[in-house]
Design a protein around this motif. Structure first.
Motif, mmCIF file in Angstrom:
data_model
loop_
_atom_site.group_PDB
_atom_site.id
_atom_site.type_symbol
_atom_site.label_atom_id
_atom_site.label_comp_id
_atom_site.label_asym_id
_atom_site.label_seq_id
_atom_site.Cartn_x
_atom_site.Cartn_y
_atom_site.Cartn_z
ATOM 1 N N ASN A 83 0.802 -1.230 0.000
ATOM 2 C CA ASN A 83 0.000 0.000 0.000
ATOM 3 C C ASN A 83 0.831 1.274 0.000
ATOM 4 O OD1 ASN A 83 0.968 -0.305 2.649
ATOM 5 N ND2 ASN A 83 -0.853 0.676 3.545
ATOM 6 N N ALA A 84 2.079 1.210 -0.464
ATOM 7 C CA ALA A 84 2.963 2.373 -0.421
ATOM 8 C C ALA A 84 2.714 3.302 -1.607
ATOM 9 C CB ALA A 84 4.421 1.936 -0.399
ATOM 10 N N VAL A 85 2.587 4.588 -1.322
ATOM 11 C CA VAL A 85 2.407 5.616 -2.351
ATOM 12 C C VAL A 85 3.464 6.691 -2.141
ATOM 13 C CG1 VAL A 85 0.857 7.335 -3.348
ATOM 14 C CG2 VAL A 85 -0.067 5.170 -2.483
ATOM 15 N N LEU A 86 4.223 6.991 -3.183
ATOM 16 C CA LEU A 86 5.270 8.004 -3.146
ATOM 17 C C LEU A 86 4.707 9.309 -3.702
ATOM 18 C CD1 LEU A 86 8.386 8.428 -2.638
ATOM 19 C CD2 LEU A 86 8.685 7.914 -5.079
ATOM 20 N N LEU A 87 4.868 10.409 -2.958
ATOM 21 C CA LEU A 87 4.378 11.712 -3.387
ATOM 22 C C LEU A 87 5.550 12.653 -3.587
ATOM 23 C CD1 LEU A 87 2.049 10.684 -0.975
ATOM 24 C CD2 LEU A 87 0.868 12.265 -2.507
ATOM 25 N N LEU A 88 5.643 13.214 -4.797
ATOM 26 C CA LEU A 88 6.827 13.966 -5.210
ATOM 27 C C LEU A 88 6.468 15.419 -5.497
ATOM 28 C CD1 LEU A 88 8.353 11.260 -7.585
ATOM 29 C CD2 LEU A 88 8.938 11.712 -5.177
ATOM 30 N N HIS A 89 7.232 16.331 -4.909
ATOM 31 C CA HIS A 89 6.940 17.758 -4.944
ATOM 32 C C HIS A 89 7.496 18.437 -6.189
ATOM 33 C CE1 HIS A 89 11.127 18.805 -3.963
ATOM 34 N NE2 HIS A 89 11.102 17.807 -3.083
ATOM 35 N N TRP A 90 7.145 19.707 -6.329
ATOM 36 C CA TRP A 90 7.574 20.490 -7.493
ATOM 37 C C TRP A 90 8.876 21.234 -7.229
ATOM 38 C CZ3 TRP A 90 2.764 21.566 -5.068
ATOM 39 C CH2 TRP A 90 2.712 22.709 -4.278
ATOM 40 N N THR A 91 9.403 21.927 -8.239
ATOM 41 C CA THR A 91 10.676 22.645 -8.181
ATOM 42 C C THR A 91 10.687 23.673 -7.060
ATOM 43 O OG1 THR A 91 10.995 22.393 -10.565
ATOM 44 C CG2 THR A 91 12.276 24.123 -9.473
ATOM 45 N N GLY A 173 3.064 12.621 -8.650
ATOM 46 C CA GLY A 173 4.093 13.657 -8.726
ATOM 47 C C GLY A 173 3.563 14.918 -9.359
ATOM 48 N N LEU A 174 4.015 16.064 -8.865
ATOM 49 C CA LEU A 174 3.531 17.351 -9.340
ATOM 50 C C LEU A 174 4.656 18.139 -9.997
ATOM 51 C CD1 LEU A 174 2.014 16.555 -6.467
ATOM 52 C CD2 LEU A 174 0.805 18.670 -6.939
ATOM 53 N N SER A 175 4.450 18.527 -11.254
ATOM 54 C CA SER A 175 5.409 19.324 -12.022
ATOM 55 C C SER A 175 6.746 18.573 -12.094
ATOM 56 C CB SER A 175 5.545 20.709 -11.398
ATOM 57 O OG SER A 175 6.234 21.587 -12.253
ATOM 58 N N VAL A 192 6.823 -0.110 -9.627
ATOM 59 C CA VAL A 192 5.645 0.701 -9.350
ATOM 60 C C VAL A 192 4.471 0.213 -10.198
ATOM 61 C CG1 VAL A 192 6.367 2.459 -11.047
ATOM 62 C CG2 VAL A 192 4.741 3.065 -9.231
ATOM 63 N N GLU A 193 3.291 0.135 -9.587
ATOM 64 C CA GLU A 193 2.100 -0.338 -10.296
ATOM 65 C C GLU A 193 1.479 0.757 -11.162
ATOM 66 O OE1 GLU A 193 -0.718 -2.247 -7.669
ATOM 67 O OE2 GLU A 193 0.920 -2.883 -6.363
ATOM 68 N N GLY A 194 1.473 1.995 -10.663
ATOM 69 C CA GLY A 194 0.861 3.072 -11.428
ATOM 70 C C GLY A 194 1.439 4.417 -11.069
ATOM 71 N N VAL A 195 1.468 5.334 -12.027
ATOM 72 C CA VAL A 195 1.984 6.678 -11.791
ATOM 73 C C VAL A 195 0.968 7.710 -12.250
ATOM 74 C CG1 VAL A 195 4.385 5.935 -11.996
ATOM 75 C CG2 VAL A 195 3.219 6.844 -13.998
ATOM 76 N N MET A 196 0.918 8.822 -11.510
ATOM 77 C CA MET A 196 0.047 9.932 -11.856
ATOM 78 C C MET A 196 0.885 11.194 -11.966
ATOM 79 S SD MET A 196 -3.418 11.374 -10.016
ATOM 80 C CE MET A 196 -4.434 12.592 -10.888
ATOM 81 N N PRO A 197 1.391 11.504 -13.168
ATOM 82 C CA PRO A 197 2.128 12.749 -13.363
ATOM 83 C C PRO A 197 1.137 13.912 -13.529
ATOM 84 C CG PRO A 197 2.685 11.070 -15.024
ATOM 85 C CD PRO A 197 1.397 10.678 -14.373
ATOM 86 N N ILE A 198 1.298 14.946 -12.722
ATOM 87 C CA ILE A 198 0.425 16.110 -12.750
ATOM 88 C C ILE A 198 1.223 17.314 -13.249
ATOM 89 C CG2 ILE A 198 -1.045 17.633 -11.352
ATOM 90 C CD1 ILE A 198 -1.499 15.274 -9.459
ATOM 91 N N VAL A 199 0.643 18.087 -14.144
ATOM 92 C CA VAL A 199 1.260 19.255 -14.820
ATOM 93 C C VAL A 199 2.695 18.967 -15.271
ATOM 94 C CG1 VAL A 199 -0.241 21.049 -13.897
ATOM 95 C CG2 VAL A 199 1.774 20.400 -12.575
ATOM 96 N N SER A 200 2.852 17.887 -16.002
ATOM 97 C CA SER A 200 4.137 17.574 -16.633
ATOM 98 C C SER A 200 3.850 16.862 -17.943
ATOM 99 C CB SER A 200 4.997 16.697 -15.728
ATOM 100 O OG SER A 200 4.398 15.435 -15.532
ATOM 101 N N LEU A 201 4.847 16.838 -18.820
ATOM 102 C CA LEU A 201 4.697 16.195 -20.123
ATOM 103 C C LEU A 201 5.804 15.163 -20.325
ATOM 104 C CD1 LEU A 201 3.863 19.311 -22.352
ATOM 105 C CD2 LEU A 201 2.253 17.568 -21.519
#
Length: 372
Positions: A83-91, A173-175, A192-201
């Motif tokens: 059940n581990a979720v990694l949350l990654l911040h912006w610049t 992850g954000l930006s 990792v099973e799934g990733v959610m990239p937010i405001v990134s390309l």
């Protein structure tokens, strides 16, 4: 090799500014009204990696990665954490901002999409940021010229070596953190099973985004007051550049509504300059230039994880007119994306800092994972 010292920390509100499928959706509030909840209690610690070699060849005797966790690891029949979720911040931010009250209420409180009673949440400060090793610790411009790959490798060591987690359930992850999420899915396809990239390309940084970075970097490096990184006060070039830095983060409709006259615009500039004075120019310079090695486009077809990308239509860094997601997401075997429509009440790229506007998309991402 890692060492770790853990200590509890009550999550308090912090400023949300910088310490620093194919669908279009309108901004959505969470499905139920957000209620004020008791602060969640995090565990904070420092992982120390000895003799770490960066991509530029520099070896530091010790690299410190600060991190925090919320929740409790759950283990499957094999004993592995599930059940581990990694949350990654912006610049120029840190994990602190992702544990602030708005994020807690929108995402981590009981009944929210990433309910901390259900998930084990991990919040690292990426190298160069927060309380992890960074230029302003003392090395200044002798600090390794780290890149995004260095960030991801150290995040991976934290997860696998320090925390003993072989496979993450998800990464959000954000930006910059979103770009790190794309890299994770390629560099560690089984981790990792799934990733959610937010405001990134999922492509190299170019165009408006690249110009913005080069402008700010140039304003710092070309300022005589920078003194090759040995300044004793914030260089004026940095103070003058930050209002542009901050403007680019916001949405055009929002700024049009929020800055109706010269007085409001001057107040925006003054606030931005004051904010810049509290930031270290070398740390900012390194963080902006660290994107030089980011280019995941060529390996999109190799990604095994489920990918749910979220962007905003008023994001000037990732203009929807380029149709980048429409072009590249078909290369991802199990990928979906949403472009959420912006408005005068959203914040462009910085809508990332207002999770109440996109919490429902996190719920949709988690449901997408359950389909697998």
């Amino acid at each position: 090799m890692t060492t770790s010292v853990r200590r509890p920390c009550v999550l308090l509100s912090v400023l949300l500014g910088l310490s620093l499928g194919c669908a279009t959706a309108r901004p959505q509030a969470a499905s139920a009204p957000l209620e004020t909840s008791a602060p969640l209690v995090a565990q904070e610690a420092d992982a120390v990696f000895t003799g770490h070699r960066f991509q530029d060849g520099t070896v530091l005797p010790e690299v410190r990665i600060h991190y925090a966790t919320l929740g409790t690891p759950r283990r499957g029949a094999s004993g592995a954490v599930t059940n581990a979720v990694l949350l990654l911040h912006w610049t120029s931010a840190s994990g602190d901002v992702l544990r602030s009250k708005p994020f807690q209420d929108a995402l981590f409180a009981p009944g929210r999409p990433l309910d901390a009673t259900k998930y084990f949440l991990i919040f690292p400060d990426s190298v160069g940021h927060g309380r992890s090793s960074k230029p302003s610790d003392g090395l200044r411009t002798r600090f390794p010229a780290y890149g995004y790959r260095d960030m991801v490798e150290l995040q991976h060591q934290l997860v696998t070596q320090t925390l003993g987690i072989r496979r993450l359930h998800a990464i959000v992850g954000l930006s910059m953190g979103g770009m790190n999420a794309w890299q994770w899915s390629e560099l560690y396809p089984d981790a990792v099973e799934g990733v959610m990239p937010i405001v990134s390309l999922p492509t190299r940084i170019a165009g408006r985004n690249l110009l913005w970075r080069r402008f700010v970097s140039g304003q710092i490096r070309n300022d005589p007051e920078w003194k090759d990184g040995l300044y004793t006060a914030p260089p004026r070039g940095w103070l003058e550049a930050f209002p542009v830095f901050r403007m680019m983060l916001d949405g055009v409709p929002h700024l049009q509504a929020a800055l109706p006259d010269a007085q409001a615009a001057d107040a925006f500039i003054a606030t931005a300059r004051a904010q810049a004075a509290g930031m270290d120019a070398n740390d900012v310079l390194y963080s902006l230039e660290s994107s030089r090695d980011y280019d995941p486009e060529g390996a999109l077809g190799d990604i095994q994880a489920r990918v749910f990308a979220l962007n905003f239509s008023d994001d000037e860094f990732n203009p929807i007119s380029l149709r980048t997601l429409e072009t590249l997401m078909p290369k991802v075997k199990r990928g979906r994306f949403v472009v959420q429509e912006g408005s005068a009440s959203s914040f462009g790229h910085f809508t990332q800092a207002h999770p109440e506007l996109w919490a429902e998309q996190v719920a949709a991402f988690l449901k997408f994972l359950e389909e697998g």
